[in-house]
Each structure stands twice: as structure tokens, then as C-alpha cells.
Scaffold this motif. Structure first.
Motif, short mmCIF file in Angstrom:
data_model
loop_
_atom_site.label_atom_id
_atom_site.label_comp_id
_atom_site.label_asym_id
_atom_site.label_seq_id
_atom_site.Cartn_x
_atom_site.Cartn_y
_atom_site.Cartn_z
N MET A 171 58.05 15.87 4.96
CA MET A 171 58.21 15.36 6.34
C MET A 171 57.27 14.19 6.56
O MET A 171 56.10 14.22 6.19
CB MET A 171 57.93 16.46 7.35
N SER A 172 57.79 13.10 7.15
CA SER A 172 56.99 11.90 7.37
C SER A 172 55.96 12.12 8.47
O SER A 172 56.26 12.66 9.53
CB SER A 172 57.91 10.74 7.76
N ASP A 173 54.71 11.68 8.19
CA ASP A 173 53.64 11.77 9.18
C ASP A 173 53.58 10.43 9.91
O ASP A 173 52.71 9.60 9.63
CB ASP A 173 52.31 12.09 8.48
N LYS A 174 54.53 10.22 10.80
CA LYS A 174 54.58 8.94 11.51
C LYS A 174 53.55 8.92 12.62
O LYS A 174 53.47 9.83 13.43
CB LYS A 174 55.98 8.69 12.07
N ARG A 175 52.76 7.85 12.66
CA ARG A 175 51.73 7.69 13.68
C ARG A 175 52.12 6.59 14.67
O ARG A 175 53.07 5.83 14.43
CB ARG A 175 50.39 7.34 13.02
N ASP A 176 51.36 6.51 15.75
CA ASP A 176 51.60 5.42 16.70
C ASP A 176 51.22 4.07 16.08
O ASP A 176 51.93 3.08 16.24
CB ASP A 176 50.78 5.64 17.98
N LEU A 177 50.08 4.05 15.37
CA LEU A 177 49.54 2.80 14.84
C LEU A 177 49.31 2.89 13.34
O LEU A 177 48.89 3.93 12.83
CB LEU A 177 48.21 2.46 15.51
N ALA A 236 42.42 7.47 23.75
CA ALA A 236 43.50 7.34 24.73
C ALA A 236 44.74 8.14 24.34
O ALA A 236 45.77 8.04 25.01
CB ALA A 236 43.87 5.87 24.90
N GLY A 237 44.64 8.90 23.24
CA GLY A 237 45.74 9.76 22.84
C GLY A 237 46.69 9.17 21.81
O GLY A 237 47.72 9.77 21.51
N LEU A 238 46.37 8.01 21.23
CA LEU A 238 47.24 7.38 20.24
C LEU A 238 46.75 7.71 18.83
O LEU A 238 45.55 7.62 18.54
CB LEU A 238 47.26 5.85 20.40
N SER A 239 47.67 8.08 17.97
CA SER A 239 47.34 8.43 16.59
C SER A 239 47.43 7.20 15.69
O SER A 239 48.15 6.24 15.99
CB SER A 239 48.29 9.52 16.08
N SER A 240 46.72 7.25 14.56
CA SER A 240 46.74 6.08 13.67
C SER A 240 46.47 6.46 12.22
O SER A 240 45.79 7.45 11.93
CB SER A 240 45.71 5.04 14.12
N HIS A 241 47.04 5.66 11.33
CA HIS A 241 46.61 5.59 9.95
C HIS A 241 45.72 4.35 9.84
O HIS A 241 46.07 3.29 10.36
CB HIS A 241 47.81 5.39 9.00
N VAL A 242 44.58 4.47 9.15
CA VAL A 242 43.70 3.33 8.93
C VAL A 242 43.58 3.14 7.42
O VAL A 242 43.19 4.06 6.70
CB VAL A 242 42.30 3.55 9.55
N HIS A 288 53.88 5.64 7.74
CA HIS A 288 54.82 5.18 8.76
C HIS A 288 54.15 5.16 10.13
O HIS A 288 53.30 5.99 10.44
CB HIS A 288 56.05 6.10 8.80
N ALA A 289 54.56 4.22 10.96
CA ALA A 289 54.04 4.12 12.33
C ALA A 289 55.00 3.31 13.18
O ALA A 289 56.01 2.78 12.69
CB ALA A 289 52.65 3.48 12.32
N SER A 290 54.65 3.21 14.45
CA SER A 290 55.47 2.41 15.37
C SER A 290 55.01 0.96 15.44
O SER A 290 55.82 0.05 15.65
CB SER A 290 55.42 3.02 16.78
N LEU A 291 53.69 0.73 15.29
CA LEU A 291 53.13 -0.61 15.40
C LEU A 291 52.15 -0.86 14.27
O LEU A 291 51.31 -0.01 13.98
CB LEU A 291 52.42 -0.77 16.76
N MET A 292 52.23 -2.02 13.66
CA MET A 292 51.28 -2.43 12.63
C MET A 292 50.22 -3.31 13.29
O MET A 292 50.54 -4.21 14.07
CB MET A 292 52.00 -3.22 11.53
N LEU A 294 55.12 4.43 30.61
CA LEU A 294 56.44 4.09 31.12
C LEU A 294 57.54 4.48 30.15
O LEU A 294 58.72 4.20 30.39
CB LEU A 294 56.51 2.58 31.39
N GLY A 295 57.14 5.11 29.05
CA GLY A 295 58.13 5.56 28.07
C GLY A 295 58.47 4.54 27.01
O GLY A 295 59.43 4.73 26.25
N LEU A 296 57.70 3.46 26.92
CA LEU A 296 57.97 2.44 25.92
C LEU A 296 57.32 2.79 24.59
O LEU A 296 56.26 3.41 24.53
CB LEU A 296 57.45 1.07 26.40
N ASP A 297 57.96 2.34 23.53
CA ASP A 297 57.44 2.53 22.17
C ASP A 297 56.24 1.60 21.97
O ASP A 297 56.23 0.48 22.50
CB ASP A 297 58.55 2.19 21.18
#
Length: 404
Positions: A1-7, A26-32, A154-158, A324-327
Motif C-alpha cells: 500500500m502506498s504511503d502517500k503524504r501531503d508533501l 499544522a497537521g500536514l505529513s511529509s517525506h523528506v 508519493h505525495a500531493s505536492l513536491m 476549504l477542501g483543496l488538495d
């Protein structure tokens, strides 16, 4: 299963790790991801550089829970003296009593130690150190990075935070305005006879600025400062090849005795100086922060602070958008980050570049004109206040994380 993060933060230095920690608070997850070995980055003697942390940047560190770990290691900057070759007509910047210091000086090693320790205990941050990215993907629905060992993140934003030579920026095809100053900053620790009284000195010479930055006294009471001496690139090899006694004598002459007798502490390091500013800070699902977006002359000590303002702004934009529900990678959010940061960073860098060129003009007449202007600033409280607010990072639209 992919561990997709916010950042997906590429670059785990001072700015990149602060981004991860501020986002996590602020509650956002990340891969560094970073190629470096943390043990080397925090080793004694790895990096002799020290950084001036502005009031706004200190607010950021406080708001993300780093103040207690950093406080014992920072030297307050209670005054800044700006002078043209130690001639009459200098400017003295001092805050009002209720404002505290103008900033704090820290060894970069102490900043890294505090950041790495905090990140290690933060469940929303996954660190991939000693890792090399061999492929980056940015698509309509997310981003990914493939590491040399085959791991795919994987993440939503690089977020590109690798510094001046950012491969993420280059791969994205983001162009830059850039030029070489043909100067090199020589950096070394000093011990000295007289106390520095928490005063930072910016002494301008035609060959380049000569900065004395206050550090905490050693445990035995020895007074310490950091020296940042800018020399022409053509002269740098010769200066670096000087016997330490000769180097010290040259430095002593340029201080005009403000710190008394000097001694070198540690090895001398050097860094080439250049200007670079990206045409844009964003691309599809990509945001640039820190030196990946803008590299500047250290004349006013604003480089790291500018990167920390990027962090505060990007986190605020992302958090408000996600409410606001935005990615996190939504183009609307990146457009807001671009608009908020582009003008401020360009203004700071342009001012720094202008000062570098202004004080680099040799001759008695240019010196006299500069000192006349400095005298006017010294005698004009509103103008002096404006310069201080800019240096402290508290002017303009300030992100919430950078407010007290």
C-alpha cells in the motif's frame, strides 16, 4: 500500500527541515529526502558558518516548538553598527526596549541539531537520509520520487529545497536571473579581547563588506564572534594561502580595534558569491523554497531568513486551502504562494544587490556621498525604523507563523 503524504520535500537542510516541521505542526505529513549524512552535518567542525535569525524567524521557531532547544545557544543581537570603512557617519540600529533584540546569532550546527531532533520525534515526518533521487514525476493527481534503492515516494505536492544547485528546479525547466559577483566570502570564528556587547558590525570596504557577528562567550568566558570577510575572487586564493598569523593581522587591521586583540578559532572556509532569482517559484504541483528559489549576497544576513519566510507563507497557504477542501498541490494555492512571495523576495534581493554595488564603488567622493546618506538615515527616526523593521522581517504582509 502506498504511503502517500501531503508533501514530498526534496532537500533536508535548514529550510527543508523547517518546512517539514512547520507543516507537521499544522497537521500536514511529509517525506523528506536528502543525500547527506545527518551525523556529518551535525559533527563538530563540519560547517563553521553561523546565521543571524531575525525577529520574524525566531517567532517561527518559537511557534513550531524549537525555542526551548535553541534559546541557550543563541546570542542576542542588541545593536547593528553599519559603517563605511570605520569613517565618521555610521548608522547605529537599536530596537526599542519593548521590542527585545534585533535577532539572534546561532551556529548552523546548533540549528541543525534542534531541527533534526524535533523531526525525529514527529510522526508526520518520514526522513529518507543518505538517499539519492533518480526520478521525479509530477502529474495531474500527484507527485512521486524514485530513490536509488528503488523506493518510490508519493505525495500531493513536491517542494524543492535542495539549495542553489537544485536539480528539481533544473528538471522543471524554471529559469533564473543570475550573475556572479566575482567575490568570495571567507568565514571563520574569532576569539577576542574585548566583549562585543551583542553588537554586529557591518564594515564596508570597496573590496567587499567585512562583518563581525556576535556569538555567545565560551564556557570559560572567552569572547567569541564570527567573521564574514568578502574578498575579490581573484584575491581569494592568495588570502586563503596566507599563514594564519598574516590572515589575522589583515583582519585585525580592518576591525580598527573594536574587539581588541583577535585570535582565530577553527578553520577558514570560503563560499563563492552570486545572485540568482527564479522567474517563478512554482510549476505544476511544485513549490520552490529557500536557496532553490533565490540565492543572495550575505551582506545583510537575510538569506536564511528569506527562506524561512517562504516556509511560513507556504504552510499558511496550504493550511487555509486544505480547510476549504483543496488538495495541497492545487494550482490556486500555488498561485497564491507565488503572488505572496515573489515581490517580497525580489525586493529584499534587489536591495541587497544594490547595497553590494553601492558600497563597492571606490574613491573619496563615493565614500563621502555614502556617509552623507548614512548620516541622514541616522538622524531620521522614521527612515531608521523602516530599515530595522525590514531587517527584523516584521514589515509587510507577514505569515501567521512568523508573528509573535
Amino acid at each position: 500500500m502506498s504511503d502517500k503524504r501531503d508533501l514530498l520535500i526534496l532537500g533536508g537542510g535548514l529550510v527543508g527541515m523547517t518546512m517539514a516541521l512547520a507543516a507537521a505542526r499544522a497537521g500536514l505529513s511529509s517525506h523528506v529526502v536528502d543525500r547527506a549524512d545527518p551525523a556529518e552535518l551535525t559533527a563538530e567542525g563540519f560547517d563553521g558558518r553561523a546565521s543571524a535569525i531575525s525577529t520574524a524567524s525566531w517567532n517561527l521557531f518559537t511557534n513550531i516548538g524549537l525555542a526551548d532547544a535553541l534559546e541557550p545557544h543563541g546570542c542576542p543581537i542588541d545593536a547593528i553598527a553599519v559603517t563605511d570603512g570605520m569613517k565618521p557617519g555610521r548608522i547605529d540600529f537599536k530596537p526599542q526596549p519593548h521590542e527585545g533584540s534585533l535577532g539572534r546569532m546561532f551556529h548552523n550546527r546548533q540549528l541543525r541539531l534542534a531541527l533534526f531532533e524535533a523531526a525525529a520525534s514527529e510522526p508526520l515526518i518520514t526522513r529518507h537520509m543518505l538517499a539519492t533521487v533518480i526520478e521525479r514525476q509530477r502529474g495531474e493527481h500527484g507527485v512521486s520520487a524514485t530513490l536509488a534503492d528503488g523506493t518510490v515516494l508519493h505525495a500531493s505536492l513536491m517542494v524543492g529545497a535542495e539549495g542553489r544547485m537544485s536539480p528539481t528546479r533544473e528538471e522543471a525547466g524554471i529559469t533564473m536571473a543570475q550573475w556572479d559577483y566575482s567575490h568570495r566570502a571567507l568565514i571563520v570564528g574569532l576569539t577576542h579581547e574585548k566583549p562585543h556587547d551583542n553588537t554586529a558590525w557591518e564594515i564596508f570596504y570597496p573590496a567587499g563588506p567585512f562583518a563581525l557577528l556576535p556569538l555567545l562567550d565560551a564556557e570559560d568566558g572567552t569572547h567569541r564572534s564570527a567573521l564574514v570577510w568578502t574578498v575579490a575572487e581573484k584575491d581569494a586564493a592568495g588570502v586563503l594561502a596566507m599563514p594564519r598569523a598574516m590572515f589575522l593581522a589583515e583582519a585585525q587591521q580592518r576591525t580598527h580595534g573594536v574587539l581588541g586583540g583577535l585570535a582565530l578559532h577553527g578553520e577558514i572556509s570560503s563560499w563563492p558569491l552570486s545572485f540568482q532569482h527564479t522567474v517563478t517559484l512554482t510549476a505544476q504541483r511544485l513549490a520552490l523554497i529557500g536557496d532553490a528559489a533565490h540565492g543572495m549576497h550575505p551582506i545583510a544576513g537575510q538569506g536564511l531568513n528569506l527562506g524561512l519566510r517562504d516556509v511560513g507563507t507556504l504552510v499558511e497557504v496550504l493550511v487555509e486551502g486544505m480547510r476549504l477542501g483543496l488538495d495541497p498541490g492545487d494550482a490556486q494555492l500555488l498561485a497564491r504562494y507565488q503572488k505572496w512571495r515573489a515581490l517580497d523576495s525580489l525586493m529584499v534581493m534587489s536591495a541587497t544587490d544594490g547595497l553590494t554595488r553601492l558600497f563597492g564603488i571606490p574613491g573619496r567622493l563615493p565614500s563621502a556621498v555614502r556617509r552623507l546618506g548614512m548620516g541622514i538615515v541616522q538622524r531620521t527616526p522614521p527612515l531608521k525604523r523602516w530599515f530595522m523593521d525590514e531587517a527584523r522581517g516584521v514589515s509587510g504582509q507577514v505569515p501567521a507563523l512568523l508573528k509573535g
